[in-house]
Enzyme design. Structure first.
Site, short mmCIF file in Angstrom:
data_model
loop_
_atom_site.label_atom_id
_atom_site.label_comp_id
_atom_site.label_asym_id
_atom_site.label_seq_id
_atom_site.Cartn_x
_atom_site.Cartn_y
_atom_site.Cartn_z
N ASP A 264 0.87 -1.18 0.00
CA ASP A 264 0.00 0.00 0.00
C ASP A 264 0.91 1.23 0.00
O ASP A 264 1.70 1.42 0.92
CB ASP A 264 -0.88 -0.03 1.26
N ASP B 131 -3.23 7.28 -3.12
CA ASP B 131 -3.26 6.18 -2.18
C ASP B 131 -3.71 4.96 -2.97
O ASP B 131 -4.81 4.97 -3.54
CB ASP B 131 -4.27 6.54 -1.07
N HIS C 3 -12.15 6.13 1.32
CA HIS C 3 -12.22 7.45 1.95
C HIS C 3 -12.00 8.55 0.92
O HIS C 3 -11.49 8.29 -0.17
CB HIS C 3 -11.14 7.55 3.04
N HIS D 128 -7.10 11.15 4.61
CA HIS D 128 -8.40 10.55 4.94
C HIS D 128 -9.41 11.67 5.16
O HIS D 128 -9.52 12.20 6.26
CB HIS D 128 -8.29 9.65 6.16
N GLU E 174 -11.33 1.34 -1.69
CA GLU E 174 -10.38 0.49 -0.97
C GLU E 174 -11.12 -0.74 -0.43
O GLU E 174 -11.94 -0.61 0.48
CB GLU E 174 -9.76 1.31 0.16
N GLU F 131 -6.75 -1.28 -3.84
CA GLU F 131 -7.14 0.13 -3.67
C GLU F 131 -6.68 0.97 -4.86
O GLU F 131 -5.56 0.79 -5.36
CB GLU F 131 -6.49 0.68 -2.39
MN MN Z 1 -3.80 2.83 1.11
MN MN Z 2 -6.56 4.33 1.76
#
Ligand code: MN
Ligand code: MN
Length: 303
Positions: free
Chosen positions: A92, A103, A163, A171, A196, A289
């Protein structure tokens, strides 16, 4: 913070697209680079070097979570963990340039092709992304994820999800569930979000483990002068983005001084910690994600 306004300028979206390409390439690179018997430290530094060589900073330390770990593990400075053939490794990562951040994550079956769980997780992410457009509700996305995952014979993790991703804030605002949680909040055109998906062979929840390697500093300085140097370094280099303990060790090489500073920041409320998240029931966890831009009738994949 209003996400729509944050990203309405074309220059931001262009930059976000470039950061997105670097992040996507870093995940592709990970797929080929990671081999059985490599150390987590070597993997993390290869990925972070890759991102830096492409001209980006990090949105957060590379998370390398194995098997029953779901998220928030990044190697310690003296980590001796080795990935083994058949480990289920979540990579990640996030890149940033100015305050445009991404992200994204994939799961790797180390030394092997993706297994059924990883394929199911990827399929659920695709199904979720196919729903993303202005007006889609959180619960609609959750439902389609849960349907695909249940059909595949796995369980979605209920206390993790996607998010909003605002300018400078990882976030932001919304929580996108991996099941129908009844939330009828709608996506809005111009929002940037991380979709995600987390799935498990366990019961569907994660809990916080003991270990903490990732921190995030708020404004504020320790009172004691000898602690200010490290706090200042954090402010200058990571600002209010998450950072890894091992990054500070590279600079200061004193576990004692770093711990003293972080403890003082923690006591004064100027530090947030991200404990490793582990499956609550010894299940194996997979994650997929992507960061996407919500458009009127569809979405644009950023990573
Ligand atoms: Mn992530
Ligand atoms: Mn994330």
């Amino acid at each position: 913070m209003n996400i729509m306004n944050e990203f309405e300028y074309e220059t931001d979206l262009k930059l976000l697209g470039e950061v997105g390409r670097v992040s996507r390439d870093a995940l592709d690179y990970s797929k080929h680079m990671i081999k059985p018997e490599m150390s987590l430290l070597e993997i993390a530094s290869n990925i972070e070097d890759f991102i830096a060589q492409r001209g980006c900073s990090y949105a957060f330390p590379t998370n390398l979570s194995i098997n029953e770990q779901a998220a928030h593990y990044t190697p310690s400075y003296d980590d001796d963990m080795i990935v083994k053939n058949g480990d289920i490794l979540k990579v990640d990562l996030g890149a940033r340039s100015a305050d445009c951040i991404t992200d994204c994550a994939i799961t790797i079956n180390v030394g092997n092709e993706p297994d059924k769980m990883i394929e199911t997780c990827d399929k659920a992410l695709e199904a979720a992304i196919s729903k993303v457009r202005a007006g889609t509700t959180m619960q609609e996305i959750g439902r389609v994820v849960d349907d695909v995952v249940t059909l595949g014979g796995f369980t979605t993790i209920k206390n993790l999800g996607g998010h909003g991703v605002a300018k400078g804030e990882l976030h932001a605002e919304i929580f996108i569930p991996n099941y129908d949680n009844g939330d009828d909040t709608q996506l809005e055109e111009g929002q940037v979000i991380a979709v995600e998906v987390f799935i498990t062979t366990g019961k569907g929840y994660v809990k916080e483990g003991e270990e903490v390697q990732i921190f995030q500093k708020a404004q504020g300085m320790p009172r004691m002068r000898e602690m200010r140097e490290i706090a200042q370094f954090i402010d200058e280099n990571y600002r209010t983005y998450p950072f890894a303990f091992r990054w500070l060790m590279k600079q200061f090489n004193s576990e004692f001084r770093i711990k003293a500073t972080l403890n003082e920041l923690l006591r004064s409320g100027a530090l947030e910690t991200f404990p490793v998240l582990v499956d609550d029931g010894e299940g194996i966890v997979a994650q997929s994600e992507k960061t996407v831009l919500v458009e009127r009738d569809s979405c644009k994949i950023i990573t």
